[in-house]
Design a protein around this motif. Structure first.
Motif, short mmCIF file in Angstrom:
data_model
loop_
_atom_site.label_atom_id
_atom_site.label_comp_id
_atom_site.label_asym_id
_atom_site.label_seq_id
_atom_site.Cartn_x
_atom_site.Cartn_y
_atom_site.Cartn_z
N LYS A 249 -38.24 81.32 109.66
CA LYS A 249 -39.44 82.02 109.17
C LYS A 249 -39.17 82.75 107.86
CE LYS A 249 -40.45 84.47 112.85
NZ LYS A 249 -41.19 85.36 113.77
N GLU A 250 -37.88 82.94 107.53
CA GLU A 250 -37.53 83.64 106.29
C GLU A 250 -37.70 82.75 105.06
OE1 GLU A 250 -33.57 85.03 106.71
OE2 GLU A 250 -33.94 86.02 108.64
N LYS A 251 -37.82 81.45 105.26
CA LYS A 251 -37.90 80.55 104.11
C LYS A 251 -39.20 80.76 103.35
CE LYS A 251 -40.29 76.47 105.90
NZ LYS A 251 -41.25 76.41 104.80
N ALA A 252 -39.18 80.40 102.07
CA ALA A 252 -40.40 80.46 101.27
C ALA A 252 -41.38 79.40 101.75
CB ALA A 252 -40.07 80.25 99.79
N PRO A 253 -42.69 79.65 101.64
CA PRO A 253 -43.69 78.67 102.12
C PRO A 253 -43.55 77.30 101.49
CG PRO A 253 -44.73 80.78 101.64
CD PRO A 253 -43.32 80.88 101.14
N THR A 254 -43.03 77.25 100.26
CA THR A 254 -42.90 75.95 99.57
C THR A 254 -41.62 75.21 99.94
OG1 THR A 254 -41.91 77.11 97.68
CG2 THR A 254 -44.29 76.70 97.60
N GLU A 255 -40.69 75.89 100.59
CA GLU A 255 -39.43 75.24 100.95
C GLU A 255 -39.64 74.29 102.12
OE1 GLU A 255 -36.16 77.86 101.64
OE2 GLU A 255 -36.68 79.14 99.95
N ALA A 256 -38.84 73.23 102.15
CA ALA A 256 -38.94 72.22 103.21
C ALA A 256 -38.45 72.78 104.54
CB ALA A 256 -38.12 70.99 102.83
N LEU A 257 -38.88 72.14 105.61
CA LEU A 257 -38.38 72.46 106.95
C LEU A 257 -37.68 71.22 107.49
CD1 LEU A 257 -38.29 74.48 109.36
CD2 LEU A 257 -40.27 73.24 110.27
N PHE A 258 -36.40 71.35 107.81
CA PHE A 258 -35.61 70.26 108.36
C PHE A 258 -35.49 70.42 109.87
CE2 PHE A 258 -34.17 70.68 103.98
CZ PHE A 258 -34.18 69.36 103.54
N ILE A 259 -35.81 69.36 110.60
CA ILE A 259 -35.59 69.36 112.04
C ILE A 259 -34.35 68.51 112.29
CG2 ILE A 259 -36.53 68.77 114.30
CD1 ILE A 259 -39.31 69.14 113.21
N VAL A 260 -33.27 69.16 112.72
CA VAL A 260 -31.99 68.51 112.89
C VAL A 260 -31.64 68.43 114.38
CG1 VAL A 260 -31.16 69.09 110.60
CG2 VAL A 260 -30.85 70.74 112.45
N GLU A 261 -30.44 67.98 114.70
CA GLU A 261 -30.13 67.70 116.09
C GLU A 261 -29.55 68.88 116.84
OE1 GLU A 261 -27.57 64.49 118.78
OE2 GLU A 261 -27.59 64.35 116.60
N GLY A 262 -28.63 69.65 116.23
CA GLY A 262 -27.89 70.64 117.00
C GLY A 262 -27.80 72.00 116.38
N TYR A 263 -27.24 72.92 117.16
CA TYR A 263 -27.08 74.31 116.72
C TYR A 263 -26.28 74.40 115.42
CZ TYR A 263 -28.12 75.21 121.70
OH TYR A 263 -28.67 75.23 122.95
N MET A 264 -25.13 73.69 115.37
CA MET A 264 -24.26 73.82 114.21
C MET A 264 -24.92 73.27 112.95
SD MET A 264 -21.67 75.47 115.21
CE MET A 264 -20.85 75.35 113.64
N ASP A 265 -25.75 72.25 113.09
CA ASP A 265 -26.48 71.72 111.93
C ASP A 265 -27.38 72.81 111.34
OD1 ASP A 265 -25.37 69.18 112.29
OD2 ASP A 265 -26.94 68.60 113.69
N ILE A 267 -27.14 76.09 111.69
CA ILE A 267 -26.38 77.22 111.16
C ILE A 267 -25.73 76.86 109.83
CG2 ILE A 267 -24.41 78.73 111.61
CD1 ILE A 267 -25.08 78.48 114.61
N SER A 268 -25.17 75.66 109.72
CA SER A 268 -24.52 75.24 108.47
C SER A 268 -25.52 75.15 107.32
CB SER A 268 -23.83 73.89 108.66
OG SER A 268 -22.75 73.99 109.55
N LEU A 269 -26.70 74.60 107.60
CA LEU A 269 -27.72 74.51 106.56
C LEU A 269 -28.15 75.90 106.12
CD1 LEU A 269 -29.93 71.57 107.88
CD2 LEU A 269 -28.46 71.55 105.89
N HIS A 270 -28.35 76.80 107.07
CA HIS A 270 -28.77 78.16 106.73
C HIS A 270 -27.72 78.84 105.88
CE1 HIS A 270 -29.86 82.41 107.24
NE2 HIS A 270 -31.06 81.99 107.57
N GLN A 271 -26.44 78.68 106.23
CA GLN A 271 -25.36 79.30 105.47
C GLN A 271 -25.30 78.74 104.05
OE1 GLN A 271 -21.29 80.47 107.10
NE2 GLN A 271 -20.79 78.57 106.08
N ALA A 272 -25.69 77.47 103.90
CA ALA A 272 -25.67 76.83 102.57
C ALA A 272 -26.90 77.19 101.74
CB ALA A 272 -25.59 75.32 102.73
N GLY A 273 -27.75 78.06 102.28
CA GLY A 273 -28.94 78.49 101.54
C GLY A 273 -30.20 77.76 101.90
#
Length: 586
Positions: A249-265, A267-273
């Motif tokens: 929910k913290e993402k900007a409205p124009t940013e994409a939303l990725f639906i991935v498979e697992g928890y680590m996916d 968390i890693s994406l979030h850490q990468a910005g």
């Protein structure tokens, strides 16, 4: 008549408040909210806001405030029960009968349950920093997770004992019965209760409001199951939640939303910005999760492996979303390289910076499932294609969306399946009225392999021998060989693989009608045998052309250098051509 909070929470989560109110009020998106003129008092400057994430509307002019139920009660004079019934009908929820637990029993106080889960979370987090949690902490370090990231997602560790959490919760005033109800302890049919999570890295799961409602745990030692989720509880239902939703929910409205498979996916994406990342909780994507994802983005990007299992999972998601489609809302699909996942790709570099450009629309994805690797030469095969498409289109509820998919299918069908007929009566003949005939032959060779990857096994040696004149064709040839070496069992994934490798423009050009019209054997509708024979005919012609060019160069060389070496080279080349001509004649 009472209605339980759990049912109302489900109703609110499925309802698009902006869509409901938008039927009465013209709304304009402003950041994360919608703005419009208040329907409850006269105003010239908009002061009425709708917040879909928090599930309420508010007017800063007159103070009107409420949810979808209150809006129907105040604008259309519904009673509370009437409003609930109407909204339930709109979102496809079955209202519990009056004699069932959903309508007649007193509302359940869930505060103690929430308190037990919150206390368990604090305990898990504390354990991660103790000596007992060292192995779990080291695991997070091998995954390159920063301490700040662990804090944001609340990762912790469940001690590898049977009663540690149970005893801790008792000390904090929570009974064993409450621990069992919260899904933290297990009561077997025989024997004493024990902690459900033991020796696991713990991932707290939050609802849309950020409250902890359950956990997922990863086993650090060998054993099964590798991942374990909380059981169904009054607060937790894995098919109705998305991991990482609260952070996304913290993402900007124009940013994409990725639906991935697992928890680590996630968390890693979030850490990468990349804050817009969520994941289902160990199940195939459900209708409730799709609706939840649409709150954050109208066209989420689903990430799947490029193998057969990934394609099947993508197919299930594509079929599941069809009844939910509405104007402006859909899904997009990304097929990842073999052996990679979002976690590994984000650690390698900037894959996700340009991934949106490589994404397939729902329409494109459905068409791939219908046509890739299949033949549509006969009327029966074409009819089977039309029948399957008709079933999918019928599943689309919204009339306007359904109508546009019907139009889109007809366009694709006549463009890609019916196509333009070649002027030649032979299915293997080539039109030679092209100044760039050699370049055309190169295109046809590659087009045949893209539409019929199953023949690569038979012509791979010949393919290696070709020197393409066009550098991009040469690079695409190398990608085909690499795909063949890595994915011999997953021919359906070839097109997504090439698109990921950056050949989107080349694939589009090679499969255009302007190319395919020159060789019926290059069409998807051609049989494997036709494709193979056509490919070999072009290959042999290219080899002969190259041989004649080599002879011409050898003759020029002999004219300048009357040496025995030059003469032997010219003689050898002529003998080669003669041999090839005899082989062709036979």
């Amino acid at each position: 008549m009472q209605i339980q909070d759990k049912f109302l929470a489900t109703l609110r989560s499925r309802l698009s408040l902006a869509e409901l109110i938008g039927q009465k009020v013209k709304l304009v998106r402003k950041g994360r909210e919608f703005l419009g003129l208040c329907p409850f008092h006269r105003e010239k400057t908009p002061s009425f806001t709708v917040n879909e994430e928090k599930e309420f509307y508010h007017c800063f002019g007159c103070g009107a405030h409420g949810d979808g139920i209150r809006f129907l009660m105040d604008t259309q004079s519904y009673t509370f029960v009437e409003a609930v019934k109407e909204l339930s009908r709109r979102v496809g929820l079955e209202l519990p009968e009056a004699n069932s637990g959903g309508m007649s029993q007193p509302q359940e106080d869930l505060s103690s349950l929430k308190g037990a889960l919150q206390e368990a979370q604090l305990w898990f987090q504390k354990n991660l920093l103790l000596s007992e949690g060292l192995k779990a902490l080291q695991y997070t370090e091998t995954r390159s997770l920063k301490r700040e990231t662990l804090k944001i997602f609340g990762l912790g560790y469940a001690l590898d004992t049977r009663h540690s959490l149970e005893n801790h919760l008792k000390q904090k005033g929570f009974s064993l019965e409450m621990a069992i109800k919260a899904g933290l302890s297990v009561q077997p049919e025989s024997g004493s209760p024990y902690d459900k999570f033991r020796g696991r890295l713990m991932f707290p799961i939050q609802d849309t409001r950020g409250q902890i409602v359950g956990f997922g745990g990863r086993l650090l030692e060998a054993g099964e199951p590798k991942y374990l989720n909380s059981p169904e509880t009054p607060l937790f239902s894995k098919g109705k939640l998305l991991y990482g939703y609260s952070q996304a929910k913290e993402k900007a409205p124009t940013e994409a939303l990725f639906i991935v498979e697992g928890y680590m996916d996630v968390i890693s994406l979030h850490q990468a910005g990349i804050k817009g990342a969520v994941a289902p909780l160990g199940t195939a994507l459900t209708e409730e999760q799709i609706l939840l994802a649409w709150r954050l983005h109208a066209e989420p990007l689903l990430c799947f492996d490029g193998d057969m299992a990934g394609l099947k999972a993508a197919s299930r998601a594509a079929e599941r979303v069809l009844p939910l489609l509405k104007p402006g809302h859909s899904l997009r699909f990304i097929f990842l390289p073999k052996g990679e996942d979002p976690d590994s790709l984000v650690r390698q570099g900037n894959f996700f910076d340009t991934v949106e450009e490589k994404a397939h629309s729902l329409l494109e994805t459905l068409w791939i499932f219908l046509t890739n690797g299949k033949s549509f030469k006969t009327p029966e095969q074409k009819a089977a294609l039309q029948k399957q498409w008709a079933l999918w289109v019928k599943a689309i509820v919204h009339p306007d969306v359904r109508k546009n998919y019907q139009y889109a299918f007809k366009d694709l069908f006549y463009k890609d399946i019916v196509g333009k007929k070649s002027e030649s009566t032979s299915p293997f003949s080539l039109k030679k009225g092209n100044l760039n005939f050699l370049l055309l032959q190169e295109k046809l060779l590659l087009a045949i392999l893209i539409n019929h990857p199953q023949i690569i096994n038979e012509i791979s040696d010949d393919l290696i021998a070709i020197e393409f004149k066009d550098d991009r064709h040469q690079a695409l040839r190398d990608a085909l060989l690499q795909f063949y070496a890595e994915n011999t069992l997953y021919e359906e994934a070839l097109k997504p693989y090439l698109l990921y490798k950056g050949f989107e423009q080349e694939v589009e050009t090679l499969l255009a009608p302007q190319v395919l019209i020159h060789g019926a054997f290059a069409q998807v509708s051609a049989s494997k045998e036709e494709a193979y024979i056509g490919w070999k005919e072009i290959f042999n012609h290219l080899q002969m052309t190259q041989s004649y060019q080599d002879v011409k160069l050898a003759q020029d060389e002999l004219a300048e250098d009357m040496s025995e070496k030059s003469w032997k080279r010219l003689k050898m080349l002529k003998e080669t051509i003669s041999l090839k001509l005899k082989e062709k004649a036979s």
